[in-house]
Design an enzyme around this catalytic site. Structure first.
Site, mmCIF file in Angstrom:
data_model
loop_
_atom_site.group_PDB
_atom_site.id
_atom_site.type_symbol
_atom_site.label_atom_id
_atom_site.label_comp_id
_atom_site.label_asym_id
_atom_site.label_seq_id
_atom_site.Cartn_x
_atom_site.Cartn_y
_atom_site.Cartn_z
ATOM 1 N N HIS A 1 -11.956 4.379 19.613
ATOM 2 C CA HIS A 1 -10.863 3.604 20.216
ATOM 3 C C HIS A 1 -9.515 4.267 19.982
ATOM 4 O O HIS A 1 -9.277 4.818 18.908
ATOM 5 C CB HIS A 1 -10.839 2.175 19.640
ATOM 6 C CG HIS A 1 -11.945 1.329 20.167
ATOM 7 N ND1 HIS A 1 -13.279 1.546 19.844
ATOM 8 C CD2 HIS A 1 -11.932 0.273 21.012
ATOM 9 C CE1 HIS A 1 -14.034 0.665 20.459
ATOM 10 N NE2 HIS A 1 -13.240 -0.124 21.192
ATOM 11 N N PRO A 2 -8.656 4.162 20.973
ATOM 12 C CA PRO A 2 -7.304 4.711 20.778
ATOM 13 C C PRO A 2 -6.465 3.729 19.964
ATOM 14 O O PRO A 2 -6.806 2.546 19.872
ATOM 15 C CB PRO A 2 -6.770 4.802 22.208
ATOM 16 C CG PRO A 2 -7.452 3.680 22.917
ATOM 17 C CD PRO A 2 -8.818 3.546 22.304
ATOM 18 N N SER B 1 -8.423 0.509 28.776
ATOM 19 C CA SER B 1 -7.546 0.386 27.625
ATOM 20 C C SER B 1 -6.085 0.254 28.068
ATOM 21 O O SER B 1 -5.321 -0.529 27.503
ATOM 22 C CB SER B 1 -7.726 1.608 26.740
ATOM 23 O OG SER B 1 -7.282 1.324 25.460
ATOM 24 N N GLU C 1 -5.488 -3.249 29.197
ATOM 25 C CA GLU C 1 -5.471 -4.190 28.069
ATOM 26 C C GLU C 1 -4.189 -4.072 27.241
ATOM 27 O O GLU C 1 -3.627 -5.074 26.791
ATOM 28 C CB GLU C 1 -6.692 -3.938 27.171
ATOM 29 C CG GLU C 1 -7.984 -4.431 27.803
ATOM 30 C CD GLU C 1 -9.222 -3.717 27.262
ATOM 31 O OE1 GLU C 1 -10.330 -4.021 27.725
ATOM 32 O OE2 GLU C 1 -9.077 -2.855 26.373
ATOM 33 N N PHE D 1 -7.052 0.369 14.169
ATOM 34 C CA PHE D 1 -7.029 -1.095 14.239
ATOM 35 C C PHE D 1 -7.437 -1.526 15.647
ATOM 36 O O PHE D 1 -6.898 -1.050 16.640
ATOM 37 C CB PHE D 1 -5.618 -1.602 13.941
ATOM 38 C CG PHE D 1 -5.477 -3.081 14.117
ATOM 39 C CD1 PHE D 1 -5.907 -3.960 13.129
ATOM 40 C CD2 PHE D 1 -4.924 -3.612 15.280
ATOM 41 C CE1 PHE D 1 -5.778 -5.329 13.292
ATOM 42 C CE2 PHE D 1 -4.793 -4.980 15.444
ATOM 43 C CZ PHE D 1 -5.220 -5.837 14.458
ATOM 44 N N ILE E 1 -8.310 -4.870 18.168
ATOM 45 C CA ILE E 1 -8.258 -6.313 18.380
ATOM 46 C C ILE E 1 -8.384 -6.548 19.879
ATOM 47 O O ILE E 1 -7.958 -5.704 20.685
ATOM 48 C CB ILE E 1 -6.944 -6.915 17.831
ATOM 49 C CG1 ILE E 1 -6.999 -8.441 17.835
ATOM 50 C CG2 ILE E 1 -5.721 -6.417 18.602
ATOM 51 C CD1 ILE E 1 -5.915 -9.080 16.973
ATOM 52 N N CYS E 2 -8.991 -7.651 20.245
ATOM 53 C CA CYS E 2 -9.120 -7.929 21.674
ATOM 54 C C CYS E 2 -7.753 -8.427 22.183
ATOM 55 O O CYS E 2 -7.414 -9.593 22.009
ATOM 56 C CB CYS E 2 -10.211 -8.975 21.900
ATOM 57 S SG CYS E 2 -10.407 -9.343 23.643
HETATM 58 N N1 GUN Z 1 -7.932 -3.776 22.021
HETATM 59 C C1 GUN Z 1 -8.099 -3.799 23.316
HETATM 60 N N2 GUN Z 1 -8.131 -2.577 23.799
HETATM 61 C C2 GUN Z 1 -7.966 -1.768 22.745
HETATM 62 C C3 GUN Z 1 -7.899 -0.387 22.627
HETATM 63 O O1 GUN Z 1 -8.008 0.359 23.578
HETATM 64 N N3 GUN Z 1 -7.686 0.107 21.398
HETATM 65 C C4 GUN Z 1 -7.562 -0.689 20.328
HETATM 66 N N4 GUN Z 1 -7.355 -0.133 19.141
HETATM 67 N N5 GUN Z 1 -7.654 -1.996 20.409
HETATM 68 C C5 GUN Z 1 -7.843 -2.509 21.625
#
Ligand code: GUN
Length: 457
Positions: free
Chosen positions: A350-351, A367, A370, A402, A404-405
């Site tokens: 995850h980034p 991402s 989001e 870290f 989180i949704c």
């Molecule tokens: N929560 C929702 N999308 C992401 C994401 O791409 N990276 C992280 N770290 N948390 C997220």
């Protein structure tokens, strides 16, 4: 009580310390005639020598000694050299150096006669054949040489420090260590001539340029920053200070868009996923999902768990799914069955939230949307920097970013959660993060497939 040399004004005492200086002590001879001669030589009126009276080696000539045995002895018939008072009330020294020092300087320059080339002496160290005085001279020469080498070394170090004291040298170091990518180098190039030696511990002594350099480096290359600070001991401030600078407007990280080439590379990678998704923009029926060829299924569902197409590949063979819940459950079961390191592997894909990928435009499409959802794409410099510091602190502690949704939260709650979760233990936090991955995944699946879709097999 240690014996003292009987010569007038000689203060040498028969102690281990004088012995280490090569000074030996010699009793007056038993032979009466010889003893008279010695008594005369010390020139002390009515000097009564006895069996323990001694003279030290400073009152004999080098050739008076027989050094062939373990004990230094005086040769038979040796008489001490007159021990008289000097104007400064000291007995004259008889060591080779003292004698040399007393030798008059040659009046005429010595004639230089052609002499046959000397036969080189073997370089064997005949230390045992040296007199204590020779050894003392050698020792002081060696010590002088050590001194001068130490001085040279100090000077060389100072020179090196002066040369290294610009940002460009630091950047070279980072490049060699492979902790500076082209993008960061490009951002920091404008600081190349900035002198590093001006960086001092007092924050008020940093120039604006130095502050900007520090926060930019820390924001885009926290590893490089820590390397300079902790391994090379460059006087860079603690990240807390950087945060204060940014929040008080004293410094600003460079958040400009990076080079076009980087954006292209990353979006090309991303196309693998979006290429498949083009066909499913209007949401798929589950029957369609179940009928997809394997490769297409992996292409379309490859990013429901961020950058982990192997999850889609793994559940593909479990088709046909009865409903969306079944598809989601298969994915979640697969994740739950992974080892701890497998789970951490997923987390590491995850980034960062509001991190460099967002800055660089290299996030995956999912991402990006989001993160934009909670306004991370429009953060002010201060918030962006706070996020960056929290991300680093979190990654430093757990070794993964870290997660989180974001779609089930907002900016303020996310910041609060980051501060809260960074204090947890690894086991608890790994599970919390995995639960968030599953929430993100469910929402991503529902972006692709009708939520009420049931299989029409
Ligand atoms: N929560 C929702 N999308 C992401 C994401 O791409 N990276 C992280 N770290 N948390 C997220």
């Amino acid at each position: 009580m240690p014996h003292t040399c009987s010569s007038l004004n000689c203060t040498n005492r028969f102690t281990p310390e004088t012995r280490t200086r090569g000074i030996t002590f010699h009793r007056f001879p038993k032979d009466r005639v010889m003893r008279r001669k010695w008594e005369k030589a010390v020139r002390r009126g009515g000097f009564p020598s006895n069996r323990s009276t001694m003279l030290c080696s400073e009152h004999f000539r080098p050739e008076d000694f027989d050094r062939t045995g373990q004990t230094v002895r005086l040769r038979a018939g040796t008489v001490p050299v007159c021990c008289f008072k000097t104007p400064d009330n000291k007995a004259p020294r008889m060591s080779q150096t003292s004698q040399k020092a007393r030798e008059p300087l040659p009046v005429e320059p010595p004639k230089v006669e052609p002499t046959p080339a000397p036969i080189p002496e073997p370089t064997v160290d005949h230390a045992y054949a040296s007199t204590p005085n020779d050894l003392r001279i050698k020792l002081s020469e060696a010590l002088a040489r050590v001194d001068s080498l130490e001085r040279e070394k100090r000077n060389a170090r100072d020179r090196e420090r002066r040369v290294r004291n610009t940002v460009s040298c630091l950047l070279e170091d980072l490049e060699v260590k492979k902790i500076l990518n082209d993008e960061l180098k490009e951002r920091l190039d404008i600081y190349s001539d900035l002198p590093v030696h001006l960086l001092s511990k007092q924050s008020h002594q940093y120039t604006k340029e130095q502050k900007d350099f520090a926060v930019t480096l820390h924001f885009h290359g926290p590893k490089a920053y820590n390397y300079l600070r902790e391994s090379l001991h460059i006087n860079l401030p603690h990240p807390h200070t950087l945060q204060k600078w940014v929040s008080s407007g004293q410094a600003k990280p460079d958040l400009n868009q990076p080079t076009a080439s980087l954006k292209e590379d990353a979006s090309a990678k991303y196309l693998d996923v979006s290429g498949g998704q083009a066909a499913v923009n209007e949401n798929m029926e589950l029957s369609q999902v179940n009928a997809l060829p394997y490769e297409e299924f992996v292409n379309i569902f490859g990013n429901v768990v961020e950058k982990c197409p192997m999850v889609a590949a793994a559940v593909s063979s479990q088709r046909p799914f009865a409903d969306v819940d079944a598809l989601e459950a298969a994915i979640c079961d697969f994740i739950d069955a992974l080892s701890n390191s497998g789970k951490e592997g997923i987390l590491r894909c995850h980034p960062d939230l509001a991190g460099r990928d967002l800055q660089a435009g290299t996030l995956t499409r999912e991402s990006m949307s989001e993160q934009a959802n909670v306004g991370f794409n429009t953060l002010g410099i201060e918030d962006a920097y706070t996020m960056s510091c929290l991300n680093e602190e979190y990654k430093e502690r757990f070794g993964f970013p870290f997660i989180i949704c974001t779609r089930m939260s907002d900016k303020a709650r996310i910041l609060q959660e980051m501060r809260n979760r960074v204090t947890k233990g690894l086991t608890e936090e790994r599970e919390l993060a995995i639960e968030e991955v599953k929430k993100i995944c469910r929402l991503r699946v529902r972006d692709l497939v009708h939520a009420d879709a049931a299989a029409q097999v």
